[in-house]
Design an enzyme around this catalytic site. Sequence first.
Site, PDB file in Angstrom:
ATOM      1  N   SER A 178      -0.163  -2.023   8.349  1.00  0.00           N
ATOM      2  CA  SER A 178       1.140  -2.350   9.157  1.00  0.00           C
ATOM      3  C   SER A 178       0.489  -3.344  10.342  1.00  0.00           C
ATOM      4  O   SER A 178       1.311  -4.015  10.793  1.00  0.00           O
ATOM      5  CB  SER A 178       1.969  -1.329   9.516  1.00  0.00           C
ATOM      6  OG  SER A 178       2.193  -0.240   8.441  1.00  0.00           O
ATOM      7  N   GLY A 223       0.913  -1.211   0.040  1.00  0.00           N
ATOM      8  CA  GLY A 223      -0.027  -0.047   0.112  1.00  0.00           C
ATOM      9  C   GLY A 223       0.722   1.183  -0.023  1.00  0.00           C
ATOM     10  O   GLY A 223       0.648   2.208  -0.847  1.00  0.00           O
ATOM     11  N   HIS A 224       2.007   1.261   0.875  1.00  0.00           N
ATOM     12  CA  HIS A 224       2.971   2.298   0.912  1.00  0.00           C
ATOM     13  C   HIS A 224       3.565   2.525  -0.381  1.00  0.00           C
ATOM     14  O   HIS A 224       3.783   3.631  -0.935  1.00  0.00           O
ATOM     15  CB  HIS A 224       3.745   2.256   2.061  1.00  0.00           C
ATOM     16  CG  HIS A 224       3.194   1.945   3.428  1.00  0.00           C
ATOM     17  ND1 HIS A 224       3.537   1.056   4.153  1.00  0.00           N
ATOM     18  CD2 HIS A 224       2.516   3.028   4.407  1.00  0.00           C
ATOM     19  CE1 HIS A 224       2.700   1.250   5.380  1.00  0.00           C
ATOM     20  NE2 HIS A 224       2.429   2.418   5.537  1.00  0.00           N
ATOM     21  N   GLY A 277      -3.314   7.244   1.210  1.00  0.00           N
ATOM     22  CA  GLY A 277      -4.144   6.315   0.593  1.00  0.00           C
ATOM     23  C   GLY A 277      -5.832   6.349   1.279  1.00  0.00           C
ATOM     24  O   GLY A 277      -5.765   6.843   2.178  1.00  0.00           O
TER      25      GLY A 277
HETATM   26  P1  AMP Z   1       0.475   4.365   7.772  1.00  0.00           P
HETATM   27  O1  AMP Z   1       1.989   4.363   7.693  1.00  0.00           O
HETATM   28  O2  AMP Z   1      -0.402   3.583   8.113  1.00  0.00           O
HETATM   29  O3  AMP Z   1       0.293   5.927   8.615  1.00  0.00           O
HETATM   30  O4  AMP Z   1       0.079   4.927   6.236  1.00  0.00           O
HETATM   31  C1  AMP Z   1       0.748   5.793   5.453  1.00  0.00           C
HETATM   32  C2  AMP Z   1       0.046   6.209   4.211  1.00  0.00           C
HETATM   33  O5  AMP Z   1      -0.210   4.695   3.616  1.00  0.00           O
HETATM   34  C3  AMP Z   1      -1.557   6.598   4.409  1.00  0.00           C
HETATM   35  O6  AMP Z   1      -1.681   7.847   3.626  1.00  0.00           O
HETATM   36  C4  AMP Z   1      -2.211   5.632   4.432  1.00  0.00           C
HETATM   37  O7  AMP Z   1      -3.778   5.702   3.907  1.00  0.00           O
HETATM   38  C5  AMP Z   1      -1.714   4.795   3.320  1.00  0.00           C
HETATM   39  N1  AMP Z   1      -1.970   3.366   3.415  1.00  0.00           N
HETATM   40  C6  AMP Z   1      -1.909   2.523   4.432  1.00  0.00           C
HETATM   41  N2  AMP Z   1      -2.423   1.339   3.919  1.00  0.00           N
HETATM   42  C7  AMP Z   1      -2.923   1.435   2.644  1.00  0.00           C
HETATM   43  C8  AMP Z   1      -3.223   0.503   1.653  1.00  0.00           C
HETATM   44  N3  AMP Z   1      -3.671  -0.903   2.018  1.00  0.00           N
HETATM   45  N4  AMP Z   1      -3.542   0.947   0.359  1.00  0.00           N
HETATM   46  C9  AMP Z   1      -3.442   2.181   0.423  1.00  0.00           C
HETATM   47  N5  AMP Z   1      -2.647   3.017   0.849  1.00  0.00           N
HETATM   48  C10 AMP Z   1      -2.544   2.632   2.271  1.00  0.00           C
END
Ligand code: AMP
Length: 283
Positions: free
Chosen positions: A186, A36-37, A147
């Site tokens: 994560s 996703g990241h 995301g």
């Molecule tokens: P986080 O590290 O969980 O704070 O996420 C960092 C960025 O990655 C945020 O903009 C999330 O929305 C995006 N993100 C996390 N999981 C996904 C996913 N499965 N698909 C797309 N973007 C994601």
Amino acid sequence: METITDVQTMQERCAAARREGRRIAFVPTMGYLHEGHLSLLREGRRRGDLLVLSIFVNPTQFGQGEDLDSYPRNLTGDSEMARSAGVDLIFAPEARDVYPAGYATYVQVEGLTETLCGRSRPGHFQGVTTVVCKLFNIVQPHVALFGNKDFQQLAVIRRMTRDLNLPAEIVGMPIVRETDGLAMSSRNVYLSAAERQQALALIDAIRLAVKRVGEGERRADALIDSVRQRIEREPDAAIDYVQICHAETLEDMETIDFDSVLLLAVRIGGTRLIDNHYLFQEV
Ligand code: AMP
């Protein structure tokens, strides 16, 4: 690729890049990177010529009793993935440098933060908007990528960017899922094998709702009922919320239309999972 931990060094490097006319694309994360990241980084690579990734487990967005201390971290693994995605600069500051002693300033978006996750995680979005605003001031991105997985977060950040006239373009990217449909996160590492199986109830419930919409159902409460019933079949699932909201205002809808998004937060054992989907879109 270079990793910078010092706030001032990072700010100077980005300011210099801007002066040289480079277009800065920025992906803020809490690390423990997954596909996703990486999808955000690849799009950032396409849209900018200096690709910046921040890795910061932001303490102000975690509430009391939440998983700040146990949040998974792996800077070495993240660096390898970042390099392969074409990242130029990783910004990985320490919390004490982002919030030094005496820190007193917070950014609060009203309205949009009062529903959904904002209701169950008081203070969460204030922590998010504060850190994103600070990161924008340090990195000075032309474009920042987020995301749709965190649907409300993206809406709140768009509002903050507009309200505070922050000079960044905000780009939202589709949810990346595992092959069986679980939204990548994560936090999925917290799930035991049995919980991982039960976690499929979220995507299953989304599919069920989309199917019912395809069959003509337009009443939000009927759709919410069937989603709840599907999730409640799992022994370790506890629903935090199931709502159908307007994609921009996040207001609850009674009758669904093309702007309706189904949003879920469900605890599976000790792990809180979120997911969402536009009801008129195929899964
Ligand atoms: P986080 O590290 O969980 O704070 O996420 C960092 C960025 O990655 C945020 O903009 C999330 O929305 C995006 N993100 C996390 N999981 C996904 C996913 N499965 N698909 C797309 N973007 C994601």
